[in-house]
Design an enzyme around this catalytic site. Structure first.
Site, mmCIF file in Angstrom:
data_model
loop_
_atom_site.group_PDB
_atom_site.id
_atom_site.type_symbol
_atom_site.label_atom_id
_atom_site.label_comp_id
_atom_site.label_asym_id
_atom_site.label_seq_id
_atom_site.Cartn_x
_atom_site.Cartn_y
_atom_site.Cartn_z
ATOM 1 N N ASP A 129 0.855 -1.189 0.000
ATOM 2 C CA ASP A 129 0.000 0.000 0.000
ATOM 3 C C ASP A 129 0.891 1.239 0.000
ATOM 4 O O ASP A 129 1.537 1.543 -0.994
ATOM 5 C CB ASP A 129 -0.978 -0.030 1.166
ATOM 6 C CG ASP A 129 -2.115 0.975 1.005
ATOM 7 O OD1 ASP A 129 -2.159 1.651 -0.043
ATOM 8 O OD2 ASP A 129 -2.940 1.107 1.915
ATOM 9 N N ASP A 163 1.612 6.609 5.403
ATOM 10 C CA ASP A 163 0.253 7.131 5.252
ATOM 11 C C ASP A 163 -0.165 7.813 6.554
ATOM 12 O O ASP A 163 0.022 7.258 7.645
ATOM 13 C CB ASP A 163 -0.736 6.015 4.914
ATOM 14 C CG ASP A 163 -0.760 5.708 3.415
ATOM 15 O OD1 ASP A 163 0.154 6.163 2.699
ATOM 16 O OD2 ASP A 163 -1.684 4.987 2.975
ATOM 17 N N ARG A 206 2.355 10.422 -5.467
ATOM 18 C CA ARG A 206 2.040 10.738 -4.065
ATOM 19 C C ARG A 206 3.298 11.126 -3.280
ATOM 20 O O ARG A 206 3.720 10.402 -2.390
ATOM 21 C CB ARG A 206 1.304 9.585 -3.382
ATOM 22 C CG ARG A 206 -0.022 9.247 -4.019
ATOM 23 C CD ARG A 206 -0.804 8.250 -3.191
ATOM 24 N NE ARG A 206 -2.103 7.966 -3.806
ATOM 25 C CZ ARG A 206 -3.014 7.131 -3.314
ATOM 26 N NH1 ARG A 206 -2.777 6.507 -2.160
ATOM 27 N NH2 ARG A 206 -4.158 6.929 -3.939
#
Length: 329
Positions: free
Chosen positions: A145, A149, A200
């Site tokens: 993933d 985060d 990102r």
């Protein structure tokens, strides 16, 4: 031109890191008020393991007496008031990652993260409601993933001198358009090297992010992205394009409590765009206030984006072979 890097004296003694982060994570003191705790085992859990240390409730300054790889079978939850200090050894976490859940005052320094597998497996997952966090000098690559985060109302975080590689969705800040509580998020990312990661760097929803003196190259989708209500202040960063030239992206989404969909705002100040990387397009603020970092903190170490800065970031980011400083008497 001489390159001026931050944190010249944080290795002068073991606990000199505490409270020294620049930016939004500047209040992170980790386990400064607790004893030094020695990790003596590379086992996933049990006596002498990192997991055993991180679940203890009291403040701890965690150091390692052994080098090697720790294979995590599940997320390793880190409780409040912890410093995980990898200086003096080479520790790699694999399999799963660290989870910072409803905790505060965390410092993570000089670790490697590689090869995390499974749904929703991040290298460092910060959610929910965690704050006062500093991630410094870590190398992160190849997770299923994200690498880091930050979501669910976690805030006041600094990420510095880290190296990111071999990855797709590198850093997500702000969970999704329904999580309007993420308007509180504030993150500083500085002196990091994003080396060929696809996208990102970060992608932001709702919150405020200050980026300075980072080097991002060879992305495949975009470098940074401002989505719903995001505010990104990009200052003196280096964006070096590969095949994809769009450095700055804007995604439109509708916040759960609003009628109209919106994207975010990006201010690009002093950024160096190389190999055809496209300038940040001017966008109308439509009456919105775009934050400036000086509204929140007065001092940070920045210099003009330059070729010399680009080269130094390639050699000084990520895990470093540095000795563990002595504990002051």
């Amino acid at each position: 031109m001489a390159t001026t890097l931050p944190y010249a004296d944080v290795d002068s003694s073991l606990r000199a890191l505490a409270g020294r982060a620049e930016g939004f994570g500047r209040f992170a003191v980790g386990g400064v008020n607790g004893p030094v705790h020695h990790v003596t085992s590379l086992a996933d859990e049990g006596p002498g393991s990192l997991r055993e240390a991180c679940r203890k409730k009291e403040p701890l300054w965690i150091v390692f007496e052994i080098s090697g790889t720790i294979h995590l079978s599940s997320y390793l939850n880190v409780s409040s008031h912890k410093t995980i200090d990898g200086r003096g050894q080479r520790i790699k976490l694999t399999g799963k990652g660290l989870r910072l859940k409803e905790c505060e005052n965390i410092i993570i320094c000089n670790l490697e993260f590689e090869g995390g597998r499974g749904h929703d497996v991040d290298g460092i997952q910060i959610k929910p409601n965690s704050k006062h966090i500093w991630i410094d000098r870590c190398s992160l690559r190849d997770y299923d993933d994200g690498l880091i985060d930050i979501t669910r109302q976690s805030t006041d975080i600094t990420i510095s001198r880290c190296y990111f590689s071999l990855h797709d969705k590198t850093m997500l800040i702000g969970a999704d358009p329904t999580h309007i509580g993420d308007r509180c998020i504030r993150v500083t990312v500085h002196h990091c090297f994003f080396d060929g990661t696809r996208q990102r760097h970060p992608r932001l929803r709702f919150g405020k992010v200050h980026l300075y003196n980072n080097y991002t190259r060879n992305w495949e989708v975009y470098a940074i992205c401002a989505s719903v209500e995001a505010q990104i202040y990009s200052q003196c960063n280096i964006y070096e394009a590969g095949q994809k030239k769009k450095a700055f992206e804007f995604y439109t989404e509708k916040a759960a409590d609003k009628e109209e969909a919106r994207s975010g705002l990006i201010v690009s100040e002093g950024d160096l765009l190389l190999n055809g990387a496209q300038q940040c397009p001017s966008k109308e603020a439509n009456g919105e206030h775009m934050f400036h970092p000086s509204e929140f903190y007065q001092n940070w170490t920045t210099e003009p984006a330059s070729d010399s800065l680009k080269h130094i970031l390639q050699i000084c980011t990520g895990w470093r072979s540095v000795p563990r400083p002595a504990e002051q008497c």
